[in-house]
Design a protein around this motif. Structure first.
Motif, PDB file in Angstrom:
ATOM      1  N   LEU A  11     -36.419 -28.690 -28.640  1.00 53.43           N
ATOM      2  CA  LEU A  11     -35.744 -29.330 -27.383  1.00 53.43           C
ATOM      3  C   LEU A  11     -34.385 -29.183 -27.645  1.00 53.43           C
ATOM      4  N   ARG A  56     -33.633 -37.500 -23.602  1.00 53.71           N
ATOM      5  CA  ARG A  56     -34.636 -38.718 -23.731  1.00 53.71           C
ATOM      6  C   ARG A  56     -35.758 -38.301 -24.652  1.00 53.71           C
ATOM      7  N   GLN A  57     -36.255 -37.212 -24.614  1.00 57.74           N
ATOM      8  CA  GLN A  57     -37.638 -36.636 -25.357  1.00 57.74           C
ATOM      9  C   GLN A  57     -36.909 -36.724 -26.870  1.00 57.74           C
ATOM     10  N   GLU A 115     -36.922 -40.189 -28.351  1.00 59.22           N
ATOM     11  CA  GLU A 115     -38.297 -40.676 -28.503  1.00 59.22           C
ATOM     12  C   GLU A 115     -38.666 -39.812 -29.760  1.00 59.22           C
ATOM     13  N   LYS A 148     -38.552 -31.099 -32.209  1.00 62.14           N
ATOM     14  CA  LYS A 148     -36.996 -31.757 -31.884  1.00 62.14           C
ATOM     15  C   LYS A 148     -36.155 -30.641 -32.111  1.00 62.14           C
TER      16      LYS A 148
END
Length: 255
Positions: A163, A44-45, A48, A160
């Motif tokens: 993550l 989800r992160q 986004e 990104k």
């Protein structure tokens, strides 16, 4: 210890083994749920951040469109100004020529008139040049500057990447936990099968030889769990046939 006492003891042992296996399964399942939640959160992160970067790219595109429009507007305006200035200069020269032609022409006055025309030409041209230079200073060319957007995009890309690295680690751990969960189930199945065999042996339903043979096969399912799992995956991927799968697994269990 009598026959029924032995049977009861075996049943109690089986119950304890099953309870222990259940606790192990519960722990592994809880870990699996935690992994799934963490993977979902990381994905989800990342989505986004991708949306935020897309928004920045959109702003860059909009900025470029405005820049091109400003450039297109600036070029015709400059050409029109130059044309107007050239016309104005030509009109001044024509007026001076007309005045000179109307005067009485003699040799001295003709020279004076020619000098006057030259002076008027210079006077009419110089302000035009000064005017163009002044307008050039005032009307600066459009500048395409998107450094602010690029800074944000660069920061988002770094985040990104971080993550994605975290996601890869969690997915790797989740895969290992899935394998552990399946192995735990295999161990639980072994304990249950052993319990049944123990009970049957205690009740003299099967012989010691049959007991050892069946228990040995059940044990090998656990000891060779990963190898058997790979064989099953080969079948699921269509690499081997069902007959080949059964043959390979039987070879392991009966070795």
């Amino acid at each position: 210890m009598g026959f029924f006492d032995k049977a009861l003891k075996k049943v109690q042992d089986v119950g304890e083994n099953i309870a222990a296996s259940a606790n192990n399964v519960k722990t592994v399942v809880e870990t699996s749920v935690q992994d799934t939640m963490e993977i979902t959160g990381l994905k989800r992160q990342i989505r986004e951040l991708e949306k935020e970067m897309d928004a920045q790219y959109l702003q860059i595109g909009k900025k470029y469109a405005e820049f091109v429009a400003d450039m297109d507007d600036a070029e015709p305006e400059t050409a029109e100004n130059e044309a107007a200035e050239a016309t104005e200069s030509s009109e001044v020269i024509d007026e001076v020529k007309a005045e000179a032609a109307a005067e009485t022409i003699d040799e001295v006055k003709a020279e004076d008139t020619a000098e006057t025309i030259d002076e008027e030409k210079e006077a009419s041209e110089e302000p035009a040049e000064d005017k163009v230079a002044e307008e050039s200073d005032e009307d600066e060319e459009p500048v395409f500057d998107v450094s602010d957007f690029l800074t944000i995009i660069k920061q988002d890309q770094a985040k990104k990447k971080e993550l994605e690295n975290q996601l890869a680690e969690v997915e790797k751990r989740a895969k290992q936990n899935t394998l552990l969960r399946e192995k735990t189930k295999a161990e639980e199945s072994f304990e249950q099968e052993k319990g049944v065999l123990d009970k049957a042996l205690a009740m003299e339903i099967i012989s010691k030889e049959e007991y050892e043979q069946k228990l040995n096969i059940a044990r090998k399912k656990v000891e060779n769990f990963e190898e058997i799992k790979k064989i099953e995956q080969q079948f699921e991927m269509g690499i081997i046939t069902k007959e080949e799968k059964d043959e390979k697994i039987n070879a392991i269990l009966n070795a």
